[in-house]
Design an enzyme around this catalytic site. Structure first.
Site, PDB file in Angstrom:
ATOM      1  N   TYR A 231      16.180   0.836 -12.787  1.00 35.82           N
ATOM      2  CA  TYR A 231      15.677  -0.079 -11.764  1.00 35.82           C
ATOM      3  C   TYR A 231      15.969  -1.533 -12.115  1.00 35.82           C
ATOM      4  O   TYR A 231      16.161  -2.371 -11.247  1.00 35.82           O
ATOM      5  CB  TYR A 231      14.159   0.074 -11.622  1.00 35.82           C
ATOM      6  CG  TYR A 231      13.725   1.315 -10.901  1.00 35.82           C
ATOM      7  CD1 TYR A 231      13.913   1.447  -9.536  1.00 35.82           C
ATOM      8  CD2 TYR A 231      13.126   2.363 -11.579  1.00 35.82           C
ATOM      9  CE1 TYR A 231      13.519   2.588  -8.855  1.00 35.82           C
ATOM     10  CE2 TYR A 231      12.721   3.513 -10.917  1.00 35.82           C
ATOM     11  CZ  TYR A 231      12.920   3.615  -9.556  1.00 35.82           C
ATOM     12  OH  TYR A 231      12.530   4.742  -8.894  1.00 35.82           O
ATOM     13  N   SER A 262      22.015   6.104  -8.302  1.00 38.37           N
ATOM     14  CA  SER A 262      20.940   5.138  -8.496  1.00 38.37           C
ATOM     15  C   SER A 262      19.650   5.865  -8.831  1.00 38.37           C
ATOM     16  O   SER A 262      19.521   7.074  -8.602  1.00 38.37           O
ATOM     17  CB  SER A 262      20.729   4.320  -7.228  1.00 38.37           C
ATOM     18  OG  SER A 262      20.129   5.117  -6.209  1.00 38.37           O
ATOM     19  N   ASP A 263      18.695   5.135  -9.367  1.00 43.14           N
ATOM     20  CA  ASP A 263      17.335   5.651  -9.392  1.00 43.14           C
ATOM     21  C   ASP A 263      16.783   5.531  -7.979  1.00 43.14           C
ATOM     22  O   ASP A 263      17.353   4.861  -7.109  1.00 43.14           O
ATOM     23  CB  ASP A 263      16.481   4.888 -10.408  1.00 43.14           C
ATOM     24  CG  ASP A 263      15.332   5.732 -10.952  1.00 43.14           C
ATOM     25  OD1 ASP A 263      14.889   6.673 -10.253  1.00 43.14           O
ATOM     26  OD2 ASP A 263      14.871   5.462 -12.067  1.00 43.14           O
ATOM     27  N   TRP A 264      15.637   6.149  -7.738  1.00 42.66           N
ATOM     28  CA  TRP A 264      15.095   6.244  -6.389  1.00 42.66           C
ATOM     29  C   TRP A 264      14.524   4.883  -5.949  1.00 42.66           C
ATOM     30  O   TRP A 264      13.582   4.371  -6.551  1.00 42.66           O
ATOM     31  CB  TRP A 264      14.027   7.329  -6.352  1.00 42.66           C
ATOM     32  CG  TRP A 264      14.565   8.698  -6.090  1.00 42.66           C
ATOM     33  CD1 TRP A 264      14.120   9.552  -5.133  1.00 42.66           C
ATOM     34  CD2 TRP A 264      15.636   9.376  -6.760  1.00 42.66           C
ATOM     35  NE1 TRP A 264      14.865  10.727  -5.160  1.00 42.66           N
ATOM     36  CE2 TRP A 264      15.803  10.640  -6.145  1.00 42.66           C
ATOM     37  CE3 TRP A 264      16.496   9.036  -7.796  1.00 42.66           C
ATOM     38  CZ2 TRP A 264      16.759  11.564  -6.541  1.00 42.66           C
ATOM     39  CZ3 TRP A 264      17.470   9.941  -8.192  1.00 42.66           C
ATOM     40  CH2 TRP A 264      17.597  11.187  -7.569  1.00 42.66           C
ATOM     41  N   GLY A 265      15.128   4.294  -4.906  1.00 41.63           N
ATOM     42  CA  GLY A 265      14.686   2.985  -4.458  1.00 41.63           C
ATOM     43  C   GLY A 265      15.267   1.855  -5.280  1.00 41.63           C
ATOM     44  O   GLY A 265      14.647   0.790  -5.396  1.00 41.63           O
TER      45      GLY A 265
END
Length: 721
Positions: A231, A262-265
């Site tokens: 993130y 990507s990581d989530w969000g």
């Protein structure tokens, strides 16, 4: 258990590349773009919202990520599941009866046992396949730079080499079963405080010698199909859009051929695709955080106007296809057998080998043939052992013994819970010590707990701390007044044993008053049995600390954590001024003596080291003998350290090996160092450099306890990348 399935279907890297090119060339642009988005499955009461209409109605096995397949070309739908400790289910699948809850990675880090970690990876992959999941979001290998980091329990250690070796074996285990594994979170995802707005600042060369070296070695040893970015920002650029790290280092210098998700969000802009990101994961979470899904309309528009070259779009897709084809995730045969009883045994062995005996003043093991009066106090020990929280928490078969809502600020606040795995430590202790009688006290108040302690022969006090995603600890104390309870109990009864269930070091203000301290970490569904076996002597403890336990945060490079306590959404900058000198390396540099050193761990037997011989050349190879001089069988973890490199005092773990020995048995061990651990990285030259000179090497029981030392002369050289 470690047998590779679909072995004939698995492709060589070159074959996977060729097939990925051939298949990608047949895709339409609509199909290409459909592969670049991963959708979060429906979770009731989730802030992300209800079931996404882009997930077909016939998809019932909801998961962390769904990407549609292309049936006409044999491309399966991609379904991703968290995480490194087992198959999670935060409400996705109401009818799922539960998965094996393995010990936290920090506990497996304490085992110093790559084969054990690999077996756990195999088991996790089989449980993933039984649910139709072909990507496992495992392989957590961030370094434990800060003992307050809420996610340290999801990572193996503070040392680059140890973390890399263990993470690689989990990936190898998972991918041997036809399931793609990630390594995560690339990189410097070392604190949770306002992680979406955190800028991790570090000297680039020191980064290469520490966190990046972890990923580099792990990638070389396992070739994971995917890398998950973090993130946070690194030196001002978001991890998922850091062109230097993704394009120049990961895909360029290292030649990584898999894909980056990507990581989530964690995808605020479409141009992350130009900077090395291949897939936007948890797209709805980006809408919640940033107000858009950049890899949908924005990425298509960029392609139409020529800002996203066709070659890059094809590369993104080919990398994903290559990952699937390499492990034959597109050619699954029948669902493999899932032996849950065997998986429970693996979880139990992980808990056993991960338990660290920190202190023992002749209090342990407890005698099994004496009619002792034992008080068990605190830590919900009458209900179960605890787990870390967040996306890595695994619901076991039969459900949790209890769930206590804690809550907190930010998007992860509602997921901050105290999870309890049955059976309880109290129940298992009564089985392990059949001649004892037990009293239980919840540790409700210090005074009440002291009354129970006074009337007992022995006290076993449990101290717990819930740590997890989205939160850093403010300090190293135990919450809910537990330190005061343990202190009062130890005053009331000097025969006090403390069992800690934490994901990080604890401050232990009562340490001098108690007879024994056991760090059990988050030991998973079989943890209570493992704790009882160690306390009763049925199992000889063999865990070694993978994280330094400091005397206080004053010994840390950042006694005060920047941004701690600021509102959700506040930009935070953390300067990792220690560079590559993390954990035990920092203590060696500053001369500060820790409470318990990296590598420390006691046993019920004794080991001696002899015949240390070190050879030079392109690297250092150390050979020595380990002997069990006690009267019990046990396992030791001898460790080889660099203490000086051509006049530069520098502490580095060069190698380790877990050795199981019968009483009186000896074994010769030979360890060869990865040359990069001996070297410095020269960013200007883009190479590693070993200087001419004398190198001091020590054989020890920990990073602070050396038994034998010697010297070797190395010739200077440069190598790369």
């Amino acid at each position: 258990m470690t047998t590779t399935i679909d072995e004939k279907a698995a492709a060589t890297p070159d074959d996977a590349d060729r097939r990925a090119r051939e298949v990608e060339e047949q895709l339409t642009d609509d199909e290409r773009f459909s592969l670049l988005i991963s959708l979060l499955g429906y979770i009731p009461d989730s802030a992300v919202g209800g079931r996404d209409p882009r997930i077909p109605e016939d998809v019932t096995n909801m998961s962390a990520g769904y990407t549609p397949g292309i049936p006409r070309l044999g491309i399966p739908a991609i379904q991703s599941s968290d995480a490194s400790m087992g198959i999670t289910n935060p409400g996705y699948r109401p009818d799922d009866e539960g998965a094996t809850a393995f010990p936290a990675l920090v506990a497996l880090g304490s085992s110093f046992n790559p084969q054990l970690v690999r077996e756990g990876g195999v088991a996790i992959a089989r449980e993933a396949r039984s649910r139709g999941f072909n990507v496992q979001l495992a392989g957590g290998c961030n370094l434990a730079r800060d003992p307050r980091n809420g996610r340290n329990f999801e990572y193996y250690s503070e040392d680059p080499y140890l973390s890399a070796v263990l993470a690689a074996e989990q990936v190898n285990g998972i991918q041997s079963q036809g399931v793609v594994s990630t390594l995560k979170h690339f990189t410097l995802n070392c604190n949770e405080t306002n992680r979406h707005w955190l800028d991790a600042v570090i000297d680039p060369d020191a980064h290469r010698e520490s966190d990046l070296l972890t990923f580099q070695i792990a990638i070389e040893r396992s070739q994971p199909g995917a890398i998950m970015s973090g993130y946070n920002k690194i030196n001002g650029e978001y991890a998922g859009g850091n062109g230097h790290l993704l394009n120049e280092v990961l895909k360029g210098a290292w030649g990584y051929r898999g894909y980056v998700m990507s990581d989530w969000g964690a995808t605020p802009e479409w141009d992350f695709a130009l900077k090395g990101l291949d897939q936007e994961s948890g797209a709805q979470a980006d809408t919640m955080l940033w107000g858009k899904e950049p890899f949908t309309d924005e990425l298509r528009a960029a392609h139409e106007r020529g800002d996203l070259p066709k070659e890059r779009l094809s590369d993104m897709v080919r990398r994903m296809l290559r990952a699937l084809f390499t492990v034959a995730a597109d050619q699954w045969g029948p669902t493999p057998e899932v032996d849950m009883a065997r998986h429970d045994e693996i979880a139990l062995e992980g808990a056993r080998q991960g338990i660290v005996l920190l202190k023992n003043d002749r209090a342990l093991p407890l005698p099994t043939d004496e009619p002792l009066k034992i008080a068990v106090i605190g830590g919900y020990a009458q209900q179960g052992v605890i787990s870390g929280t967040g996306s890595g928490a695994v619901a076991p078969v039969g459900g949790f013994a209890g769930v206590i809502k804690i809550g907190g600020a930010g998007v992860m606040g509602k997921h901050r819970n105290l999870f309890l795995f049955q059976p309880s430590p109290l129940e298992e202790l009564t089985k392990a010590l059949p001649n004892a009688t037990f009293d239980f006290d919840p540790g409700y108040t210090p005074a009440e707990a002291a009354l129970t302690a006074k009337r007992s022969d022995v006290v076993i006090a449990f101290g717990i701390r819930v740590e997890g995603e989205g939160f850093d600890s403010a300090d190293l104390s135990l919450p809910w007044g537990q330190d005061a309870v343990i202190d009062a109990v130890a005053d009331a009864n000097p025969n006090t044993i403390v069992v800690l269930e934490t994901g990080n070091p604890a401050s232990m203000p009562w340490r001098g008053k108690v007879k024994a301290i056991v760090e059990a970490w988050y030991p998973g569904q079989a943890g209570a049995r493992a704790i009882a076996e160690v306390l009763s002597g049925a199992v000889n403890p063999s865990g070694r600390l993978p994280i330094t336990f400091p005397e206080s945060l004053d010994q840390h490079p950042r006694p005060e954590l920047p941004g701690l306590g600021t509102p959700w959404g506040t930009p935070v900058t953390i300067e990792y001024t220690e560079g590559a000198e993390i954990g035990y390396r920092w203590h060696a540099k500053t001369g500060a003596k820790p409470m318990y050193a990296f590598g420390h761990g006691l046993s019920y037997t004794a080991f001696e080291y002899s015949d240390l011989d070190v050879d030079g050349g392109d690297t250092i190879t150390a050979t020595f003998t380990v002997t069990n001089t006690g009267d019990r069988a046990g396992a030791d973890v001898p460790q080889i350290y660099l203490t000086e490199a051509a006049g530069d005092e520098r502490r580095r773990l060069l190698g380790f090996e877990r050795v199981e020995l019968e009483p009186g048995e000896s074994r010769q061990v030979s360890l060869a160092a990865d040359p990069r651990v001996l070297a410095r990285f020269d960013g200007a030259a883009g190479q590693w450099r070993i200087d001419d000179g004398t190198y001091r090497v020590a054989l020890g029981r920990s990073a602070e306890d050396f038994v034998l030392e010697t010297e070797v002369v190395l010739e200077g050289r440069q190598f790369g990348p």
